[in-house]
Scaffold this motif. Structure first.
Motif, PDB file in Angstrom:
ATOM      1  N   GLU A 357      47.492  45.957  50.745  1.00 49.29           N
ATOM      2  CA  GLU A 357      46.390  45.729  49.808  1.00 49.29           C
ATOM      3  C   GLU A 357      46.952  45.525  48.408  1.00 49.29           C
ATOM      4  N   VAL A 358      46.533  44.440  47.783  1.00 48.45           N
ATOM      5  CA  VAL A 358      47.019  44.078  46.458  1.00 48.45           C
ATOM      6  C   VAL A 358      46.075  44.659  45.406  1.00 48.45           C
ATOM      7  N   LEU A 359      46.650  45.388  44.430  1.00 50.11           N
ATOM      8  CA  LEU A 359      45.847  46.050  43.396  1.00 50.11           C
ATOM      9  C   LEU A 359      46.243  45.587  41.991  1.00 50.11           C
ATOM     10  N   ARG A 360      46.730  44.358  41.871  1.00 46.71           N
ATOM     11  CA  ARG A 360      47.279  43.881  40.600  1.00 46.71           C
ATOM     12  C   ARG A 360      46.293  44.032  39.445  1.00 46.71           C
ATOM     13  N   ARG A 406      48.971  38.401  33.930  1.00 47.03           N
ATOM     14  CA  ARG A 406      49.555  37.063  34.019  1.00 47.03           C
ATOM     15  C   ARG A 406      50.200  36.802  35.377  1.00 47.03           C
ATOM     16  N   ASN A 407      50.090  37.742  36.309  1.00 45.28           N
ATOM     17  CA  ASN A 407      50.659  37.608  37.648  1.00 45.28           C
ATOM     18  C   ASN A 407      52.179  37.488  37.609  1.00 45.28           C
ATOM     19  N   LYS A 408      52.807  38.159  36.650  1.00 46.17           N
ATOM     20  CA  LYS A 408      54.260  38.212  36.600  1.00 46.17           C
ATOM     21  C   LYS A 408      54.793  39.335  37.482  1.00 46.17           C
ATOM     22  N   ILE A 409      54.031  40.398  37.623  1.00 48.36           N
ATOM     23  CA  ILE A 409      54.352  41.482  38.539  1.00 48.36           C
ATOM     24  C   ILE A 409      53.071  41.880  39.264  1.00 48.36           C
ATOM     25  N   GLY A 410      53.226  42.571  40.373  1.00 51.58           N
ATOM     26  CA  GLY A 410      52.070  42.999  41.157  1.00 51.58           C
ATOM     27  C   GLY A 410      52.229  44.443  41.588  1.00 51.58           C
TER      28      GLY A 410
END
Length: 436
Positions: A357-360, A406-410
């Motif tokens: 599960e992605v929690l960015r 900015r979706n540089k890390i997640g």
């Protein structure tokens, strides 16, 4: 130096090859740059010496921590426009931009301007690094002693300071938001409960929390799900605080807090393991050992919830480096890995990965709340630590919020199972049933 701001702007634009997106105000009260833009305030000539002797991110970081430079206006806006020019957190510097900067530095007019700045920046000696910078580290990475020292640098800065930043939950990891308008405390409680449901905790089971922090996960699991729990940390201050909370909650007979490395655990197998924001400290060279150690500590059918920051993959993985600000001032020796590498290492150890599960976006919201807490209690935070330490945390958390946005890390929660030979993993047939 007459018109220091104008000269600095000209030099920066020569090196970067583009207009400077921020305004500069120098110590001589001169200003230069686009009106209305965030203002980079250069308070003294010592800031120049820091940049001249350590060009790039480390020089800027030292100047920021020491208070030689500051941002006037919206910190997030300033970091947003500067990030693409100076650094992108957790990634290697783009080669074309680096090459362009080197070509610019080779031009005679740029070398001349740099010499002029050096001659006017004061004594030609590099200032000492701020006291908040981690000391020199030698020898192999991720030995037991070196990891303990690195953890102490980050976490043993005062429980009262962390209480100001984190709020009553005392949870130092990504919260789980139902709405951006919710409270930080509710979002952290919901995160802990989500993890408990993913782990399928039941009364009487035994839980290991790796990197237990101030004890919030083991407290929630013991109080709400009736488990017996062991929490481990390398921070003496965290352990002291956690034990006090547990005693006050009347749960000392069900929760044990240890100052212990995961490599030193030789207990009977656990029913479940949570690792929340700890694996970033493990290091690439030891990740296979980490995964194998947790696999060995689980009973057949036991579940692992690994909650971990991830970086984006690079074309050349050997080019990856930890940015110097993070390494020197925040997480010494910390390393990030792409989610694919993490999942692969868990599978190589024998785990069956059952859910990711992605929690960015959730972490960006969490970090902005922590920054607001720090800013709202700034005078007290400075009193509890140092002005430099408070500045480190403000910059680190604000820059991290933007990196997630900015979706540089997640950030990902990976649920993995030590599936028994029968193949019965014990999970519900319908995915995400734990979300309720």
């Amino acid at each position: 130096m007459a018109d220091a701001a104008g000269r600095l702007t000209k030099l920066a634009e020569e090196v970067l090859g583009c207009p400077l997106p921020v305004r500069i105000r120098a110590w001589d009260r001169s200003e230069s740059g686009p009106p209305g833009a965030p203002t980079l305030v250069i308070k003294n000539r010592r800031a120049l010496r820091r940049l001249l002797f350590k060009p790039g991110e480390l020089g800027l970081a030292r100047a920021w921590v020491a208070g030689d430079i500051d941002i006037e206006g919206d910190l997030y806006a300033a970091l947003d426009v500067l990030a693409g020019l100076i650094w992108e957190r957790g990634t290697a510097a783009p080669k074309p931009r680096r090459a362009a900067a080197l070509r610019a530095l080779a031009r005679p007019e740029v070398r001349s301007a740099a010499r002029e700045l050096l001659s006017l920046s004061g004594l030609p000696l590099p200032p000492a690094p701020p006291a908040e910078e981690a000391g020199s580290r030698r020898g192999p990475l991720h030995t037991l002693l070196r990891d303990k020292e690195s953890i102490s640098h980050h976490y043993d800065v005062g429980n009262d300071f962390y209480a100001l930043v984190l709020g009553p939950s005392m949870v130092y990891s990504c919260a789980y938001w139902e709405s951006p308008d919710g409270t930080l405390e509710d979002a952290q409680r919901d995160k802990l409960d989500l993890i408990c449901r993913k782990l399928g905790l039941k009364e009487g089971q035994r839980l290991l929390d790796v990197g237990c922090g101030w004890g919030s996960m083991v407290l929630h699991a013991a109080r709400e799900y009736g488990v017996r729990a062991v929490g481990i940390t390398l921070s003496e201050e965290q352990a002291t605080y956690a034990r006090k909370r547990i005693a006050e909650a009347g749960l000392a007979d069900r929760i044990e807090i240890r100052v212990q490395d995961y490599r030193e655990i030789h207990d009977e197998p656990f029913d479940a393991i949570s690792s929340i924001g700890m694996a970033e400290h493990v290091g690439r060279s030891l990740y296979a050992e980490y995964a194998s150690a947790l696999y060995a500590l689980l009973k057949p059918g036991g579940r692992l919830l690994n909650h971990q920051i991830a970086r984006r993959p690079l074309e050349d993985e050997e080019a990856y480096h930890v940015d110097e600000f993070i390494d020197r001032y925040v997480f010494p020796d910390g390393e990030l890995a792409p989610i694919g590498r993490t999942a692969g290492a868990l599978e190589d150890a024998g785990f069956e990965v059952r859910d990711v599960e992605v929690l960015r976006e959730h972490y960006a919201l969490t970090l902005r709340r922590w920054v607001a807490n720090l800013e709202n209690h700034w005078a007290e935070a400075v009193k509890l630590t140092t002005p430099g330490r408070a500045r480190v945390w403000r910059l680190y958390m604000a820059a991290s919020a933007l990196s997630f946005e900015r979706n540089k890390i997640g950030i990902n929660q990976v649920l993995a199972v030590r599936t028994p030979e029968s193949g019965a993993a014990g999970l519900p047939l319908r995915p995400r049933a734990w979300q309720g």
